[in-house]
Design an enzyme around this catalytic site. Sequence first.
Site, mmCIF file in Angstrom:
data_model
loop_
_atom_site.group_PDB
_atom_site.id
_atom_site.type_symbol
_atom_site.label_atom_id
_atom_site.label_comp_id
_atom_site.label_asym_id
_atom_site.label_seq_id
_atom_site.Cartn_x
_atom_site.Cartn_y
_atom_site.Cartn_z
ATOM 1 N N ASP A 134 0.862 -1.186 0.000
ATOM 2 C CA ASP A 134 0.000 0.000 0.000
ATOM 3 C C ASP A 134 0.897 1.235 0.000
ATOM 4 O O ASP A 134 1.810 1.337 0.822
ATOM 5 C CB ASP A 134 -0.901 0.015 1.229
ATOM 6 C CG ASP A 134 -1.966 -1.077 1.179
ATOM 7 O OD1 ASP A 134 -1.974 -1.856 0.207
ATOM 8 O OD2 ASP A 134 -2.768 -1.145 2.121
ATOM 9 N N ASP A 159 -15.645 -3.835 -0.962
ATOM 10 C CA ASP A 159 -15.201 -3.492 0.388
ATOM 11 C C ASP A 159 -16.437 -3.252 1.232
ATOM 12 O O ASP A 159 -17.235 -2.366 0.919
ATOM 13 C CB ASP A 159 -14.335 -2.239 0.347
ATOM 14 C CG ASP A 159 -13.193 -2.370 -0.652
ATOM 15 O OD1 ASP A 159 -12.567 -3.445 -0.686
ATOM 16 O OD2 ASP A 159 -12.942 -1.404 -1.397
#
Length: 238
Positions: free
Chosen positions: A8, A130
């Site tokens: 990330d 998500d």
Amino acid sequence: MKIFPAIDIEDGHCVRLKQGKIEDLTVYGDDPVKMAQKWEKEGAKQLHVVDLDGAFKGNGENKEIIGKMAKAISIPIEVGGGIRTEQAIKEYLDLGVYRVIIGSKAVASPYFAIRAAKEYGADHVAVSIDAKGDEVATHGWVGGSSRKVMTFAETLLTHGVNTLIYTDISRDGMLVGPNFDMMAKLQALDGIHLIASGGVSGAEDLRKLARMGVYGAITGKALYEGKVSMREIVEIGE
């Protein structure tokens, strides 16, 4: 099962968040390109990369870094975070990224993701689901939607999207194990290539997902915190 070490990127750094909260951030490295090379050298067969700046701001700030990552390694990279236009999809694929991940834009317009899968190939386009409970979240996980996980997944699969990445936001970065119940429900859908994300706490979670027959799994914090080793990832994955 394919296992994806996660990188990330926030402000050019390799980081991990807890439950998607930018204020709860841990920095694990200053060079995403070197991190990608490290995981490849240790045996990774693919990588999962998220542009967190893109997810929160939608501006693709880390695209140049991701392009350098794609050139520096030979294994496939999938990339998500702020990919909300056809131009962004094309730019990433042109940079050498294997698969782009569409999140918020797919929630707002499933047709956008469906059309992209047809245009660029279903193997090269994934949709990220998500979730907070059974509701799909958007825009770096800070926004909600009226879409439910299962009906959203069914809509996408029926119309040509086959790769879905499911994350239970409450578990992400918490090392408490994935939401196996929801994974099982999604895995039962026809034609799905399910990638499990969020909460992996160690090798046994990965083994359990592999036994369930899921297409792939993403591991981030567990890998960076030494809860699972690359040796175990190579042993379990393909």
